[in-house]
Design a protein around this motif. Structure first.
Motif, PDB file in Angstrom:
ATOM      1  N   VAL A 151       0.854  -1.185   0.000  1.00 25.68           N
ATOM      2  CA  VAL A 151       0.000   0.000   0.000  1.00 25.68           C
ATOM      3  C   VAL A 151       0.889   1.235   0.000  1.00 25.68           C
ATOM      4  CG1 VAL A 151      -1.736   1.306   1.271  1.00 25.68           C
ATOM      5  CG2 VAL A 151      -1.853  -1.186   1.226  1.00 25.68           C
ATOM      6  N   LEU A 152       0.658   2.143  -0.955  1.00 28.80           N
ATOM      7  CA  LEU A 152       1.455   3.366  -1.045  1.00 28.80           C
ATOM      8  C   LEU A 152       0.770   4.555  -0.394  1.00 28.80           C
ATOM      9  CD1 LEU A 152       2.783   3.114  -4.724  1.00 28.80           C
ATOM     10  CD2 LEU A 152       3.828   2.261  -2.617  1.00 28.80           C
ATOM     11  N   GLY A 153      -0.535   4.443  -0.135  1.00 29.71           N
ATOM     12  CA  GLY A 153      -1.263   5.544   0.489  1.00 29.71           C
ATOM     13  C   GLY A 153      -2.670   5.653  -0.066  1.00 29.71           C
ATOM     14  N   LYS A 154      -3.375   6.710   0.362  1.00 28.06           N
ATOM     15  CA  LYS A 154      -4.731   6.939  -0.113  1.00 28.06           C
ATOM     16  C   LYS A 154      -4.710   7.569  -1.505  1.00 28.06           C
ATOM     17  CE  LYS A 154      -6.913   7.389   4.431  1.00 28.06           C
ATOM     18  NZ  LYS A 154      -7.735   8.253   5.324  1.00 28.06           N
ATOM     19  N   SER A 155      -5.756   7.278  -2.277  1.00 26.54           N
ATOM     20  CA  SER A 155      -5.835   7.756  -3.659  1.00 26.54           C
ATOM     21  C   SER A 155      -6.671   9.023  -3.756  1.00 26.54           C
ATOM     22  CB  SER A 155      -6.449   6.683  -4.567  1.00 26.54           C
ATOM     23  OG  SER A 155      -5.700   5.492  -4.546  1.00 26.54           O
ATOM     24  N   GLU A 156      -6.477   9.738  -4.854  1.00 28.25           N
ATOM     25  CA  GLU A 156      -7.277  10.917  -5.166  1.00 28.25           C
ATOM     26  C   GLU A 156      -8.556  10.482  -5.883  1.00 28.25           C
ATOM     27  OE1 GLU A 156      -6.518  14.037  -4.269  1.00 28.25           O
ATOM     28  OE2 GLU A 156      -4.734  13.257  -3.240  1.00 28.25           O
ATOM     29  N   PRO A 157      -9.608  11.318  -5.853  1.00 29.02           N
ATOM     30  CA  PRO A 157     -10.829  10.968  -6.581  1.00 29.02           C
ATOM     31  C   PRO A 157     -10.586  10.980  -8.094  1.00 29.02           C
ATOM     32  CG  PRO A 157     -10.959  13.208  -5.691  1.00 29.02           C
ATOM     33  CD  PRO A 157      -9.713  12.591  -5.124  1.00 29.02           C
ATOM     34  N   PRO A 158     -11.492  10.340  -8.871  1.00 25.12           N
ATOM     35  CA  PRO A 158     -12.760   9.711  -8.486  1.00 25.12           C
ATOM     36  C   PRO A 158     -12.538   8.335  -7.860  1.00 25.12           C
ATOM     37  CG  PRO A 158     -12.441   9.532 -10.855  1.00 25.12           C
ATOM     38  CD  PRO A 158     -11.307  10.361 -10.343  1.00 25.12           C
ATOM     39  N   PHE A 159     -13.152   8.100  -6.697  1.00 18.79           N
ATOM     40  CA  PHE A 159     -12.870   6.912  -5.911  1.00 18.79           C
ATOM     41  C   PHE A 159     -13.416   5.630  -6.531  1.00 18.79           C
ATOM     42  CE2 PHE A 159     -13.122  10.163  -2.293  1.00 18.79           C
ATOM     43  CZ  PHE A 159     -11.774  10.459  -2.405  1.00 18.79           C
ATOM     44  N   ALA A 160     -14.440   5.738  -7.367  1.00 21.31           N
ATOM     45  CA  ALA A 160     -15.041   4.531  -7.948  1.00 21.31           C
ATOM     46  C   ALA A 160     -14.313   4.059  -9.197  1.00 21.31           C
ATOM     47  CB  ALA A 160     -16.510   4.793  -8.288  1.00 21.31           C
ATOM     48  N   GLN A 161     -13.224   4.730  -9.558  1.00 25.06           N
ATOM     49  CA  GLN A 161     -12.543   4.435 -10.820  1.00 25.06           C
ATOM     50  C   GLN A 161     -11.111   3.975 -10.564  1.00 25.06           C
ATOM     51  OE1 GLN A 161     -12.881   7.643 -13.625  1.00 25.06           O
ATOM     52  NE2 GLN A 161     -11.493   6.724 -15.105  1.00 25.06           N
ATOM     53  N   MET A 162     -10.902   2.658 -10.533  1.00 25.12           N
ATOM     54  CA  MET A 162      -9.536   2.150 -10.464  1.00 25.12           C
ATOM     55  C   MET A 162      -8.825   2.499 -11.766  1.00 25.12           C
ATOM     56  SD  MET A 162      -9.285  -1.519  -8.533  1.00 25.12           S
ATOM     57  CE  MET A 162     -10.069  -2.455  -9.825  1.00 25.12           C
ATOM     58  N   CYS A 163      -7.547   2.850 -11.672  1.00 25.03           N
ATOM     59  CA  CYS A 163      -6.816   3.211 -12.887  1.00 25.03           C
ATOM     60  C   CYS A 163      -5.327   2.972 -12.704  1.00 25.03           C
ATOM     61  CB  CYS A 163      -7.068   4.669 -13.267  1.00 25.03           C
ATOM     62  SG  CYS A 163      -6.381   5.867 -12.096  1.00 25.03           S
ATOM     63  N   THR A 164      -4.637   2.811 -13.825  1.00 26.29           N
ATOM     64  CA  THR A 164      -3.191   2.615 -13.832  1.00 26.29           C
ATOM     65  C   THR A 164      -2.477   3.957 -13.715  1.00 26.29           C
ATOM     66  OG1 THR A 164      -3.316   0.589 -15.152  1.00 26.29           O
ATOM     67  CG2 THR A 164      -1.240   1.802 -15.211  1.00 26.29           C
ATOM     68  N   LEU A 165      -1.597   4.077 -12.716  1.00 20.69           N
ATOM     69  CA  LEU A 165      -0.744   5.261 -12.584  1.00 20.69           C
ATOM     70  C   LEU A 165       0.640   5.020 -13.176  1.00 20.69           C
ATOM     71  CD1 LEU A 165      -1.518   6.526  -8.954  1.00 20.69           C
ATOM     72  CD2 LEU A 165      -2.544   7.264 -11.110  1.00 20.69           C
ATOM     73  N   ALA A 166       1.113   3.788 -13.083  1.00 19.80           N
ATOM     74  CA  ALA A 166       2.434   3.442 -13.605  1.00 19.80           C
ATOM     75  C   ALA A 166       2.476   1.928 -13.840  1.00 19.80           C
ATOM     76  CB  ALA A 166       3.525   3.869 -12.615  1.00 19.80           C
ATOM     77  N   PRO A 167       3.322   1.479 -14.768  1.00 22.42           N
ATOM     78  CA  PRO A 167       4.243   2.300 -15.542  1.00 22.42           C
ATOM     79  C   PRO A 167       3.555   2.966 -16.731  1.00 22.42           C
ATOM     80  CG  PRO A 167       4.473   0.013 -16.193  1.00 22.42           C
ATOM     81  CD  PRO A 167       3.463   0.036 -15.076  1.00 22.42           C
ATOM     82  N   THR A 168       3.983   4.181 -17.043  1.00 24.55           N
ATOM     83  CA  THR A 168       3.612   4.776 -18.317  1.00 24.55           C
ATOM     84  C   THR A 168       4.633   4.246 -19.315  1.00 24.55           C
ATOM     85  OG1 THR A 168       4.835   6.733 -17.552  1.00 24.55           O
ATOM     86  CG2 THR A 168       2.433   6.835 -17.495  1.00 24.55           C
ATOM     87  N   ARG A 169       4.175   3.444 -20.231  1.00 22.42           N
ATOM     88  CA  ARG A 169       5.089   2.717 -21.105  1.00 22.42           C
ATOM     89  C   ARG A 169       4.566   2.702 -22.533  1.00 22.42           C
ATOM     90  NH1 ARG A 169       4.148  -3.767 -20.032  1.00 22.42           N
ATOM     91  NH2 ARG A 169       1.869  -3.766 -20.185  1.00 22.42           N
ATOM     92  N   TRP A 170       5.442   2.330 -23.432  1.00 23.07           N
ATOM     93  CA  TRP A 170       5.064   2.193 -24.837  1.00 23.07           C
ATOM     94  C   TRP A 170       5.463   0.811 -25.327  1.00 23.07           C
ATOM     95  CZ3 TRP A 170       9.073   1.135 -28.185  1.00 23.07           C
ATOM     96  CH2 TRP A 170      10.363   1.460 -27.746  1.00 23.07           C
ATOM     97  N   ILE A 171       4.670   0.303 -26.270  1.00 21.66           N
ATOM     98  CA  ILE A 171       4.933  -1.000 -26.882  1.00 21.66           C
ATOM     99  C   ILE A 171       4.747  -0.847 -28.387  1.00 21.66           C
ATOM    100  CG2 ILE A 171       4.323  -3.446 -26.968  1.00 21.66           C
ATOM    101  CD1 ILE A 171       3.060  -3.135 -24.202  1.00 21.66           C
ATOM    102  N   LYS A 172       5.708  -1.315 -29.138  1.00 21.06           N
ATOM    103  CA  LYS A 172       5.639  -1.258 -30.595  1.00 21.06           C
ATOM    104  C   LYS A 172       5.631  -2.686 -31.142  1.00 21.06           C
ATOM    105  CE  LYS A 172       8.157   1.838 -32.622  1.00 21.06           C
ATOM    106  NZ  LYS A 172       9.337   2.531 -33.223  1.00 21.06           N
ATOM    107  N   HIS A 173       4.550  -3.022 -31.838  1.00 15.58           N
ATOM    108  CA  HIS A 173       4.389  -4.351 -32.426  1.00 15.58           C
ATOM    109  C   HIS A 173       4.747  -4.277 -33.908  1.00 15.58           C
ATOM    110  CE1 HIS A 173       1.978  -5.476 -28.826  1.00 15.58           C
ATOM    111  NE2 HIS A 173       1.587  -4.218 -28.904  1.00 15.58           N
ATOM    112  N   ASN A 174       5.664  -5.115 -34.331  1.00 17.15           N
ATOM    113  CA  ASN A 174       6.152  -5.076 -35.707  1.00 17.15           C
ATOM    114  C   ASN A 174       5.635  -6.274 -36.495  1.00 17.15           C
ATOM    115  OD1 ASN A 174       8.038  -2.756 -35.322  1.00 17.15           O
ATOM    116  ND2 ASN A 174       8.991  -4.172 -33.887  1.00 17.15           N
TER     117      ASN A 174
END
Length: 552
Positions: free
Chosen positions: A195-218
């Motif tokens: 657990v890293l701490g409490k989250s900011e709103p909107p509380f009903a919406q789980m979301c990815t904070l990290a990693p912000t990443r890119w993927i290139k499919h060839n």
């Protein structure tokens, strides 16, 4: 006991949903105004997928596997609709090993205090065939708080359920166990959760904070079919043409891109597929023979384009930064070549896009449905392109009072010089041209705000598909594209009843399904045109092979 961790292999869960009363005329779907349900403040958790051991051998030639994980996170909070997709994370593939070490972290906001279920599925990557199942681990946590101890590093080992292995993996593992005494059949997966701490709103919406990443499919094969070439060395992309008077090495390649932006996505960005005919509902819900065949065909299209193999490229970047803007510009080749891209933005902020506009000549069953992997709900979709400004002022006006490329030649960039590596020189024009989901034009400002946050120092221009100036700019992009070489038309899957031209048909008030071409090579398309017993049998054999039975 609060915070208890249990493991099991039940893949079912329940979630609340709220009904949405359709306020517009026409087919159901499109913009959905259903608000997020009330929910208590959640917590930000870090999941780390460390490693696995005792992984079954899936390739006899190398006596190893190419393992990767797909993690699915389900919270206990109610959803807007039960059809909303769960959060997912896929690790990199570690090639030729039975002891993979990923050490990848996934940070998720607003995990509810009522707990969660994390299901990790391990697969062997197989480009030529279906990925082999290597085992599942399911972790149930009944409550989360700031005092919850979690599973601190170096993590805890969980035994995967061998009953979900594919037959091939199970048999090979059984042989290895018989030869080497003391070898266990079940693979083991090491995971840590904090657990890293409490989250900011909107509380009903789980979301990815990290990693912000890119993927290139060839996809070299598709690149050869459509005549798409790229520089073999990516460093050549940012060099002037003719530098050193040496010819550049090129290769055929078609690129499909994914870039994870930092959430949360604005709750107003919420769209459902447009059910303009009953078969569309069957397609997305995979019900009935026709719907199941089309759904499977679209999933195959998605996995063919967004394929993972040894050439797949991965990377990360600092969220909401100049680095993020530059990475996005590199993926779209800055302002080179008059490219137009088709995109989908998922509810978790994952942006998928390829150069597959109408001018590119690839005829998918449905462009946006393919990019969304037939998800019922997404955030937004449409097309976009890049233009270069005369001055680095990050101008966000659709009609800037300065020269723009490719409308006018501007020195200091393509086609004769490398693109300037400053995001302020570029404008991202992005619209809502998507018949599949019909994104609402009134919330384009919300899309703009989200993109400005994730791509700072770049001019973001959002425009409605009906804007005549937008169509003029797209025509200019296509003219540049055509001037660079002959376009080849490749029909990858087509049929008048298989949604081959669904994007343009959905925008047609008559919703005609008579356009397109019929391919006799596709059994699925044959059954749609001529639903007789012979074609149904053929389609079932091709599209619905018998699933491997689970080994107990």
């Amino acid at each position: 006991m609060p915070g208890d961790i249990t493991t099991h292999h039940d893949d079912t869960s329940s979630s609340g949903s709220s009904d949405h009363e359709d306020e517009h005329k026409g087919p159901p779907g499109g913009y959905d105004k259903t608000p997020l349900p009330d929910a208590p403040q959640g917590y930000t958790l870090r999941f780390v997928f460390h490693s696995a051991s005792n992984v079954p051998v899936a390739d006899l030639h190398t006596a190893s596997s190419d393992p990767f994980l797909v993690a699915t996170l389900k919270g206990t909070q109610p959803k807007r609709h039960k059809e909303d997709p769960d959060l997912k994370y896929r690790t990199r593939t570690i090639h030729r090993t039975t002891t993979p070490e990923w050490n990848e972290e996934w940070i998720v906001a607003n995990v509810p205090p009522g707990g969660f279920t994390l299901k990790c599925r391990m697969y062997d990557e197989d480009v030529a065939d279906k990925d082999d199942r290597l085992g599942n681990v399911t972790i149930n946590v009944d409550s989360v708080s700031e005092d919850w101890p979690g599973i601190p590093p170096p993590g805890q080992e969980f035994e995967a359920k061998k009953r979900v292995m594919s037959k091939r993996a199970f048999i090979l593992k059984g042989i290895a166990s018989a030869i080497s005494h003391g070898t266990h059949l079940a693979p083991r997966l090491r995971i840590s959760i904090q657990v890293l701490g409490k989250s900011e709103p909107p509380f009903a919406q789980m979301c990815t904070l990290a990693p912000t990443r890119w993927i290139k499919h060839n996809s070299p094969m598709i690149g050869r079919l459509i005549g798409a070439k790229v520089n073999t060395n990516e460093s050549d992309d940012e060099k002037p043409n003719g530098e050193d008077n040496e010819p550049r090495s090129t290769k055929y390649d078609f690129q499909a891109n994914e870039i994870q932006l930092q959430g949360p996505v604005p709750p107003t960005l919420y769209h459902r597929y447009v059910e303009f005919r009953p078969v569309i509902g069957s397609l997305f819900s995979s019900t009935g023979i026709r719907g199941t065949i089309l759904n499977k065909a679209l999933h195959k299209q998605h996995h063919r384009i967004y394929n993972y193999d040894s050439t797949t490229e991965y990377g990360t970047f600092k969220p909401c930064s100049r680095e993020a803007s530059l990475q996005f510009l590199r993926m779209v080749h800055f302002d080179e070549g008059g490219r137009v891209f088709t995109y989908v933005l998922t509810l978790d902020g994952l942006m998928r896009f390829t150069e597959t506009g109408k001018e590119f000549g690839i005829d998918f069953l449905s462009k946006h449905t393919m990019h969304a992997d037939a998800e019922k709900y997404i955030a937004y979709s449409g097309e976009f392109f890049i233009r270069r400004l005369q001055h680095p002022d990050a101008n966000d006006s659709p009609e800037p009072k300065e020269k723009t490329h490719p409308s006018e030649p501007i020195p200091g960039g393509p086609p004769n010089q490398p693109p300037p590596p400053n995001p302020a020189f570029y404008q991202l024009y992005i619209d809502n041209e998507s018949g599949t989901y019909r994104p609402e034009k009134s919330i384009l400002p919300d899309l703009k705000e989200f993109l400005q946050k994730n791509f700072p120092d770049m001019g973001i221009v959002t425009m409605n598909v009906e804007d005549e100036h937008l169509q003029k700019l797209k025509d200019e992009q296509r003219a540049i594209k055509k001037s660079e070489g002959r376009m080849m038309h490749v029909v990858m899957n087509s049929s008048s009843d298989s949604l081959s031209s669904v994007e343009s048909e959905l925008n047609d008030e008559n919703y005609s399904l008579e356009a397109g071409r019929r391919s006799k090579k596709e059994a699925a398309h044959a059954v749609l045109r001529h639903p007789n017993p012979e074609h149904f049998k053929e389609a079932a054999e091709v599209m619905l092979p018998h699933r491997e039975k689970k080994v107990e």
